[in-house]
Design an enzyme around this catalytic site. Structure first.
Site, short mmCIF file in Angstrom:
data_model
loop_
_atom_site.label_atom_id
_atom_site.label_comp_id
_atom_site.label_asym_id
_atom_site.label_seq_id
_atom_site.Cartn_x
_atom_site.Cartn_y
_atom_site.Cartn_z
CG HIS A 14 -0.59 -0.13 2.63
ND1 HIS A 14 -0.33 1.30 3.36
CD2 HIS A 14 -0.22 -0.75 3.29
CE1 HIS A 14 0.06 0.91 4.22
NE2 HIS A 14 0.30 -0.16 4.75
CG ASP B 116 2.25 0.35 7.93
OD1 ASP B 116 2.02 -0.07 6.75
OD2 ASP B 116 1.52 0.55 8.76
CD GLU C 108 -3.26 -1.72 4.99
OE1 GLU C 108 -3.37 -2.45 5.94
OE2 GLU C 108 -3.00 -0.34 5.76
CD GLU C 109 -1.78 2.17 7.47
OE1 GLU C 109 -2.53 1.42 8.26
OE2 GLU C 109 -0.48 1.91 7.40
CG ASP D 284 1.34 -3.40 5.25
OD1 ASP D 284 2.25 -2.67 5.41
OD2 ASP D 284 0.08 -3.42 5.56
CG HIS E 49 0.14 2.84 12.16
ND1 HIS E 49 -1.04 1.80 12.48
CD2 HIS E 49 0.13 2.69 10.83
CE1 HIS E 49 -1.07 0.88 11.41
NE2 HIS E 49 -0.65 1.38 10.54
C1 IPO Z 1 0.51 -5.05 10.69
C2 IPO Z 1 0.21 -6.17 10.11
C3 IPO Z 1 0.33 -7.60 10.96
C4 IPO Z 1 1.03 -7.40 12.31
I1 IPO Z 1 1.10 -9.13 13.29
C5 IPO Z 1 1.16 -6.20 12.96
C6 IPO Z 1 1.03 -4.96 12.09
C7 IPO Z 1 0.49 -3.73 9.82
C8 IPO Z 1 -0.92 -3.56 9.61
N1 IPO Z 1 -2.03 -3.71 10.65
C9 IPO Z 1 -1.08 -1.99 9.23
O1 IPO Z 1 -1.25 -1.25 9.78
N2 IPO Z 1 -0.76 -2.01 7.52
O2 IPO Z 1 -0.94 -1.01 7.21
ZN ZN Z 2 0.76 -1.17 6.29
#
Ligand code: IPO
Ligand code: ZN
Length: 528
Positions: free
Chosen positions: A231, A251, A285-286, A313, A390
């Site tokens: 993303h 991320d 995506e977020e 990701d 984030h």
């Molecule tokens: C994410 C995915 C799996 C795990 I375990 C921890 C974190 C990232 C996902 N939640 C995210 O914010 N993607 O943008």
């Molecule tokens: Zn992500």
């Protein structure tokens, strides 16, 4: 039901609201009132209930988190809820702090759409009119090895830093729109001179950020499509304003950068796939997998034969003992086993772990929801991933100032693209049909064969007639009424059954007149 109040157009409150929205087009001022529908898994729902006890599930379904018979079969309750923007932002924060970044949510345009989507996710894997299960053979080392040996961590660093330079890549912000355009331009530049590679943007409703889709047209099996994705948006969950810093280096600049390095090396080697390969930078995506949801639904609606999906990701933070963790929930186990084989074959030093990431944790879930085969290889085990995502601190420096980890994912992605991309069209075995007619007194039997059937082929027996005929089929030897590979023994003359061959072999049939009967036996098979 939407919570929007109706006010006559042009009235003072509307003008005031518009002015205020313009003045405070960031953060909390806009948050009130605007409602959204989302689906959440068990943990996120419990969290939401703690924060906002008045929020109640408007629909609940039990989803299988993996295919029936998979190594790690289990189920999860998923709920449809209506939340306002502030609750959604708080939920994102809670997923970050309380759930250790595990799980997520899926956005829906309305209650009706949310219910439809949830029902579809709960149904057994939706079958497309055409969906090909690849053979998952590793037989293209001559194409894969030179590409992998060219790949460099330094190029991944450059892309991560370029994407981190946007103030943020939030789905509604200027930076988010610019980042999409930047990626389109970058990929189009890399494809210069390749008329088989095109780059387009996929527009979404309700926000300006577009997804970016690069397509390498397959040479002779173009209708079968391999998808790699990451993303392109980022988020700062404590401030979603226009100028809030959200570098999203891990991320998910890392996922886009891993994919981009795989692409660069494939182009540098002049690689031309037989299947079509698509690399996608998803928007939004977020905020509930919005970009990928639109794209997966669009592909499904157009009956696109996507034979495999890999989501990248977060690929660059090394926080766990193993290198690559394959998530076992909301993913396809057979494809993930294939990815494990790709890793051990092409990167023997790279170690593999397994974990779960919860409902809607990334864009692979959008493809899984549409019935496609999707996998999600991840940077760490659950709970040991990058703690800075984030936030304003999701920087390259905080990923350990290296891209060696993301390079492992880039090589895995290239191996996936090339091994799946190099398969030609399935060879449909030729069919031969033979028919036999006759009659039976009660209890009489007759046998037929052998029919020499080719490996991968089938033999189907079908009877029609009068009275009551029973059909038995057996591989390698004559069937009896108690020993057979398949049987069809209904109380009439119409019977049918099929055997499938995993090797060349002889197939025999037996017919029995249960009562006085006449029959026509039709045998359809793929000859050796
Ligand atoms: C994410 C995915 C799996 C795990 I375990 C921890 C974190 C990232 C996902 N939640 C995210 O914010 N993607 O943008
Ligand atoms: Zn992500």
């Amino acid at each position: 039901m939407s919570q929007k109040r109706k006010v006559a157009a042009g009235s003072a409150p509307v003008i005031l609201a518009v002015l205020l929205a313009g003045l405070f087009a960031s953060g909390a001022a806009m948050a009130e009132g605007k409602k959204s529908w989302i689906t959440v898994g068990e943990k996120a729902y419990a969290q939401l209930q703690k924060m906002a006890p008045q929020v109640i599930a408007r629909d609940t379904k039990t989803l299988r988190t993996n295919a029936a018979g998979a190594k790690v079969a289990s189920t999860e309750q998923v709920h449809l809820v209506e939340v306002d923007e502030e609750q959604m932002r708080k939920l994102s924060e809670a997923i970050h702090h309380e759930l250790k970044r595990c799980g997520g949510f899926m956005f829906h345009a309305s209650e009706a759409e949310g219910k439809r989507s949830l029902a579809q996710q709960a149904a057994p894997p939706a079958t497309l009119a055409t969906l090909t299960r690849p053979a998952y053979t590793l037989d293209n080392a001559a194409l894969v090895t030179p590409v992998l040996s060219q790949m460099q961590a330094g190029n991944i660093t450059t892309t991560i830093n370029d994407l981190s330079t946007f103030v943020n890549r939030y789905y509604t912000s200027t930076g988010g729109t610019d980042a999409s355009n930047w990626l389109r331009t970058k990929w189009a530049g890399m494809a210069t001179g390749r008329s088989d590679i095109t780059v387009t943007q996929f527009a979404h409703t309700g926000y300006t950020q577009k997804s970016v889709i690069l397509t390498i047209a397959g040479t002779d099996n173009a209708s079968e499509v391999v998808v790699l994705g990451g993303h392109l948006d980022s988020i700062n969950v404590s401030n979603t304003g226009e100028t809030a810093r959200a570098p999203g280096a891990d991320d998910d600049a890392s996922g886009i950068a891993s994919m981009t390095e795989a692409l660069r090396a494939m182009i540098a080697n002049g690689y031309k796939p037989r299947r079509t390969i698509k690399m996608i930078g998803y928007a939004a995506e977020e905020v509930g997998l919005r970009g990928s949801k639109d794209i997966a639904a669009n592909f499904k609606a157009n009956n696109v034969n996507v034979v495999g999906v890999m989501q990248l990701d977060m690929t660059n933070y090394k926080g766990s003992p193993n290198d690559i963790y394959l998530f076992t929930d909301y993913t396809d186990a057979l494809q993930s086993d294939f990815i494990a084989k790709l890793i051990t074959t092409y990167q023997p030093g790279v170690t593999i772990g397994y974990d779960k990431c919860g409902y809607a944790c990334s864009d692979h879930a959008s493809w899984t929801a549409q019935g496609y085969y999707a996998s999600m290889p991840f940077e760490t085990a659950m709970g040991q991933d990058n703690p800075y995502i984030h936030t304003a601190n999701d920087t390259y420096a905080n990923s350990g100032n290296q891209a060696a980890h993301a390079l492992k994912f880039a090589k895995m992605a290239a191996a996936f693209a090339i091994e799946l991309g190099s398969d030609g069209p399935a060879v449909v075995p030729t069919q031969r049909v033979e028919t036999f007619t006759g009659s039976f007194t009660a209890g009489q039997i007759k046998s037929f064969g052998p029919f020499k059937v080719i490996s991968g082929g089938t033999l189907k027996g079908e009877t029609t007639g009068t009275g009551d005929v029973d059909l038995y089929i057996r591989k390698s030897a004559l069937p009896t009424t108690s020993t057979y590979t398949c049987k069809s023994d209904g109380a009439a003359a119409a019977e049918t059954c099929t055997v499938s061959m995993t090797a060349n072999g002889d197939v025999y049939l037996l017919l029995k007149g249960y009562s006085a009967s006449t029959y026509t036996l039709k045998v359809t098979y793929s000859p050796q």
